[in-house]
Design an enzyme around this catalytic site. Structure first.
Site, PDB file in Angstrom:
ATOM      1  CB  SER B 326      60.289  89.463  -1.517  1.00  0.00           C
ATOM      2  OG  SER B 326      59.729  90.598  -2.121  1.00  0.00           O
ATOM      3  CG  ASP B 350      47.448  93.348  -2.556  1.00  0.00           C
ATOM      4  OD1 ASP B 350      47.498  94.597  -2.705  1.00  0.00           O
ATOM      5  OD2 ASP B 350      48.173  92.558  -3.203  1.00  0.00           O
ATOM      6  CG  HIS B 371      48.760  89.370  -4.649  1.00  0.00           C
ATOM      7  ND1 HIS B 371      49.635  90.407  -4.403  1.00  0.00           N
ATOM      8  CD2 HIS B 371      49.410  88.544  -5.516  1.00  0.00           C
ATOM      9  CE1 HIS B 371      50.755  90.215  -5.063  1.00  0.00           C
ATOM     10  NE2 HIS B 371      50.652  89.081  -5.759  1.00  0.00           N
ATOM     11  CB  CYS B 384      50.960  89.535  -1.222  1.00  0.00           C
ATOM     12  SG  CYS B 384      49.874  90.929  -0.888  1.00  0.00           S
TER      13      CYS B 384
END
Lengths: 376, 617
Positions: B326, B350, B371, B384
């Site tokens: 990430s 999401d 999310h 996310c």
């Protein structure tokens, strides 16, 4: 105090040479020898790495040698002639003894250990051979007959072969030449001399065959020293470098690099001339060689003034042999002659040759100083 | 007849002999003239030749090795110095029985069989009068033992020598590196003349990269040697010139904090000053004691280091390949903004997974139930995945790859340290060339969250973060800050290289991404919010968790049941202060589990140390 002064004054009035001749010493010859020995000590001090112990040992030898000189000078030449056979005989016995019992040193059997000191019988022969040849030839009118010549040659060849077998080729050749010089001085005909030389030349191949491997090697490397720069040729190459780098005036006393850095082998003994040449240059060695000629010249003069043929032959031989020594050593060190292991007379470090040489000069002085008494 | 024989004509005889005497004298003069001619030839005509031979005979040139330059950190703390030590050396020529002498020494010093073989090999290769080192760095006790037994070992001596010493041991084993014995491979690269007399050469790190500066210039002395080659006296000498001292950007305090904070984890930490590119800290764990290498590491110890599965000799900071996870998201986000694919307000829904149209494979978000509706800021703050699957899909691999290129992914940063690795930023072209396969759209998705083929080195990650922090101004990382010539007081600063600023359409985009990274640390739901309290400034960061082990579609990642080696790598990148950055850090904790729990706290400790902030308990 005053009487002491008077005595000294008296001595002076007699003159130094007068005093010396009373103890049967020749002033000029003595001067020549002292100068040579002094130069020798100086060069030795440098060559030996400024080792005062070495100098002291050499001085002790010189002292011993001078005692021998002084003693021999007192002996009348006629007594020497009488003793020639005995001396020669003793020498022969000792030479045989060396071959049987002798001590080996540097691959050669030359020494006889008498317990208190070691002795090289070949040194004795250096004097005994010319003494006997001169004595033998002078028994009859000169020039000698063919038979006497042959016997004279036998006297020379016998010890020479024994010494060559030790093996000590250098000494053997020097002894032979001292005897041959007597033959030459005795007035043998030129025809015989030339014939002899021709014979010797044709005997060379035979000599080659008889020679030891190391002697042959020496001759070969003499002819081409560069062929074995780290082995047999090393001596000659290094010695030539030392001499050549000395130039005209040399590097100066104690400044020679080749000897001090141990590149030059045998620098205190056989190759001491190279040290001298490096440090004193052409001028130095020229003066030394000239001085050698003067000393030998005085010897030849003494020979010419001698009153018997025996004394004349003996003195001539001793003087000329002295020059041969110098020539062979210098010739060897400069690469003119093969390396045969002959020291530079009176300069090289070493005992026996010093004693023999000064003994020879003692004989010369005896011959010169006993003259007047023979003919008043 | 008989009468004639007995009678002697004295006058005739003496004249005969005297004639011969004169002839002999003349002959002698001739012989001596020949000798004189010979001497003139040698001493006058060939003087030059023999004089040069004589010089060659006696003059030898001995190398005087220079003193190696010292290495300091930015505070002037010495990291590599030269200390006088005693070594046991032998001159083989002076030893009568080498085997028995070595055997006796071995009994006193406990030298192993293998080392003994090495020493014997070494002796064989050397010239007989050259010194051979038997043992370096003798202890005082060993020196004492040897002194007592000295009479037993002719030709063996205890000699004082300067050798390299790293006072902080393993702390800088990868950054500063170490020196070691010059081997045959080094021999080919170096100027043999300049290294005459030098025993060691830089093998890794700064020691290797700046070898030519640190080493200095060899001096020499012309010495007179004797026939054995032994020195008799000095004729002239040219002093050696010591190598320059180096001052690094590294900060020993920061380095120590980083190393301590990483604890027993393996991994790498790189901290940079983004304004200069200066390398403030560089940790790679596990590490090793570089001092072992200086005097030649024993075979046994080397085997331990080399064969360890943990690979302590491997510099993870420059060479370790890790999926960025990430931590790549801020860069992908910036790509989206720049290329107009998304804007600050664009939202994505999401549900916990994403799938490409016409496929039933579900690309999951780390948060199982999703999310919900997220914009760019939220999706970075909360990391996310689905938002980035969607963004990556919209960008496509080509545009994403080209954009990431600007930040140096998949390229060497050009740091002044050796052996940097390139990493890998995948592209259609790359896959065709290397795998001979077409690029699949699914691969674009996982590339968008820094997984898949992506491979980043920690230095690369730090460098990319620094470029981001500086809003596009790119300073290549540098380990060395300045050098100082021996005997001079002023340092000579290394020139700072600046690449062109990144071409950005809208500089506002920087702030959007950076704001979202501030949200990571300071936002209410930021993944690294626990490290953002009680700071006098804002910190921008991004957590990352990179999968080591593929989890099947319906499986749940459970740290407790997985072997430690298969735990996820924990990553964190950060810079501070966010508005005017002075400090950038990239952290990779191997098998650390989660970036927010394991990696981020390390960054906090380093920030506290760097800015002098009291620890937040």
């Amino acid at each position: 105090m005053s009487s002491l002064l008077n005595e000294r004054q008296q001595t002076h009035s007699f003159g130094l040479s007068g005093v010396l001749s009373r103890v049967h010493l020749d002033a000029l010859l003595l001067l020549g020898l002292v100068v040579l020995l002094a130069v020798g000590l100086m060069v030795l001090y440098s060559a030996g790495g400024q080792d005062s112990g070495l100098i002291i040992r050499q001085l002790i030898r010189m002292g011993t040698a001078f005692v021998v000189l002084l003693l021999l000078a007192q002996i009348h030449p006629d007594r020497m002639r009488d003793g020639a056979y005995w001396l020669y005989g003793l020498g022969l016995i000792l030479l045989v003894a060396v071959l049987v019992f002798g001590h080996e040193g540097k691959g050669a059997q030359r020494w006889l250990d008498l317990g208190f000191f070691r002795f090289q019988p070949s040194e004795l022969m250096k004097l005994a051979v010319p003494l006997l040849v001169a004595s033998f030839l002078a028994e009859r009118p000169l020039p000698p007959t063919a038979w006497r010549l042959i016997i004279g040659l036998m006297i020379i060849v016998l010890p020479s072969l024994l010494i060559a077998k030790q093996p000590d080729l250098g000494t053997s050749l020097l002894i032979a030449s001292s005897g041959l010089i007597v033959l030459f001085l005795s007035g043998i005909r030129w025809r015989i001399i030339l014939g002899f030389i021709t014979l010797c030349a044709s005997a060379l191949p035979v000599l080659w065959y008889v020679m030891h491997a190391y002697q042959r090697q020496r001759v070969l490397t003499f002819l081409n020293p560069e062929s074995d720069p780290l082995g047999s040729g090393y001596h000659i190459i290094q010695s030539k470098i030392a001499i050549g780098s000395g130039g005209l005036f040399g590097r100066g006393w104690l400044e020679g690099t080749q000897s001090h850095l141990e590149f030059l082998p045998e620098r205190s003994t056989d190759f001491i001339f190279a040290v001298l040449a490096e440090e004193f240059g052409l001028v130095g060695v020229g003066l030394l060689l000239f001085w050698y000629l003067l000393v030998a010249g005085r010897g030849l003069f003494i020979a010419s003034q001698a009153q018997t043929s025996f004394a004349r032959l003996l003195a001539g031989s001793i003087s000329a042999t002295f020059l041969v020594y110098v020539f062979v050593n210098v010739g060897m060190v400069t690469g003119l002659l093969p390396v045969v292991g002959v020291p530079l007379p009176l300069v090289s470090y070493g005992g026996t040759s010093m004693v023999t040489l000064l003994a020879g000069f003692g004989i010369l002085m005896s011959i010169h100083t006993h003259r007047r008494m023979m003919s008043p | 007849m008989a009468l004639r024989l007995t009678l002697t004509d004295h006058f005739r005889e003496s004249r005969l002999v005297n004639d011969r005497l004169i002839f002999a004298a003349l002959f002698a003069v001739i012989l001596f003239t020949i000798v004189m001619v010979r001497l003139v030839v040698l001493q006058v005509m060939e003087y030059e030749h023999f004089d040069s031979l004589s010089a060659k005979n006696r003059v030898d040139i001995e190398a005087l090795p220079p003193q190696r330059g010292l290495i300091f950190d930015r505070n002037g703390v010495v990291l590599a110095e030269n200390i006088p030590t005693f070594s046991l050396e032998m001159i083989p020529e002076q030893v009568t029985d080498i085997d028995s002498t070595l055997h006796n020494i071995a009994e006193l010093l406990a030298i192993t069989e293998e080392d003994m073989d090495d020493i014997k090999q070494h002796i064989k290769k050397q010239r007989r009068f050259n010194r051979v080192v038997i043992r370096q760095r003798l202890t005082e006790k060993e020196v004492a033992i040897l002194s007592v037994n000295r009479h037993r070992f002719a030709g063996v001596d205890v000699v004082g020598r300067l050798i390299r010493y790293y006072p902080h041991g393993s702390l800088f084993s990868h950054a500063v590196g170490y020196v070691g014995r010059i081997n045959e491979r080094d021999q080919k690269k170096i100027d043999a003349l300049n290294y005459k007399g030098t025993l060691q050469i830089g093998k890794t790190g700064v020691e290797k990269r700046y070898e030519d500066i640190l080493h200095g210039t060899v001096g020499h002395q012309k010495v007179e040697t004797n026939v054995q080659g032994r020195v008799v006296r000095e004729l002239e000498s040219v002093a050696s010139q010591a190598g320059d001292d180096l001052f690094l950007h590294l900060d020993i305090n920061l380095q120590r904090v980083a190393a301590t904070a990483l604890g027993d984890y393996n991994g790498a930490i790189v901290a940079l000053d983004p304004r200069t590119g200066g390398l403030l800290a560089m940790v790679s764990k596990p590490d090793f004691d570089p001092n072992e290498f200086v005097t030649g590491i024993s075979r046994k110890n080397y085997a331990v280091l080399r064969d360890s599965l943990e690979r302590p000799l491997f510099d993870r900071a420059l060479r370790g390949h890790y999926p960025p996870g990430s931590t790549l998201k801020p860069f992908v986000a910036l790509a989206g903004l720049e290329l107009g694919v998304v804007d600050e307000h664009s939202k994505t829904f999401d549900p916990g997974w994403y799938s490409l149209s016409g496929q039933d494979h579900r690309y999951r978000c780390w948060k199982k139930h999703g999310h919900g509706h997220v914009d760019l800021k939220t999706s970075i703050a909360q990391s996310c995945d689905v938002y980035f699957y969607d963004l990556a899909h919209a960008l496509g691999i080509d545009r994403m790859h080209n954009f990431l290129d600007l930040f140096g992914f998949g390229q060497r940063t050009g740091i002044d340290l050796p052996s940097e690795s390139k990493g890998l930023s995948p592209s259609r072209q790359w896959k065709r060339d290397n795998r001979n396969q077409a690029w699949y759209p699914g691969e674009t998705l996982i590339s968008g969250i820094g997984q898949g083929f992506n491979q980043t080195t920690p230095i690369q990650l730090a460098q990319a973060t620094a470029t981001l922090a500086m809003r596009g101004v790119n300073k290549p990382p540098q380990a060395v800050r300045a050098r100082r010539h021996v005997g001079q007081d002023d340092m000579q600063l290394q020139s700072v290289l600046t690449a062109d600023s990144l071409p950005m359409v809208d500089s506002k985009n920087w702030e959007i991404v950076i704001d979202s990274m501030i949200e990571v640390v300071h936002g209410q739901r930021g993944t690294a919010r626990h490290i953002g309290k009680n700071l006098p400034f804002k910190v921008a960061g991004k957590t990352g968790t990179a999968q080591v082990f593929g989890i099947k579609q319906d499986e749940k990642y459970d740290a407790d049941t997985l072997a430690k080696k298969l735990h996820d790598h924990a990553l964190f990148i950060a810079f501070a202060p966010a508005e005017k950055p002075e400090f950038v850090v990239a952290i990779v904790v191997e098998n650390g589990g989660s970036g927010s729990k394991t990696a981020a706290p390390i960054a906090r400790k380093m920030i506290e140390q760097y800015f002098g902030i009291a620890a937040d308990e």
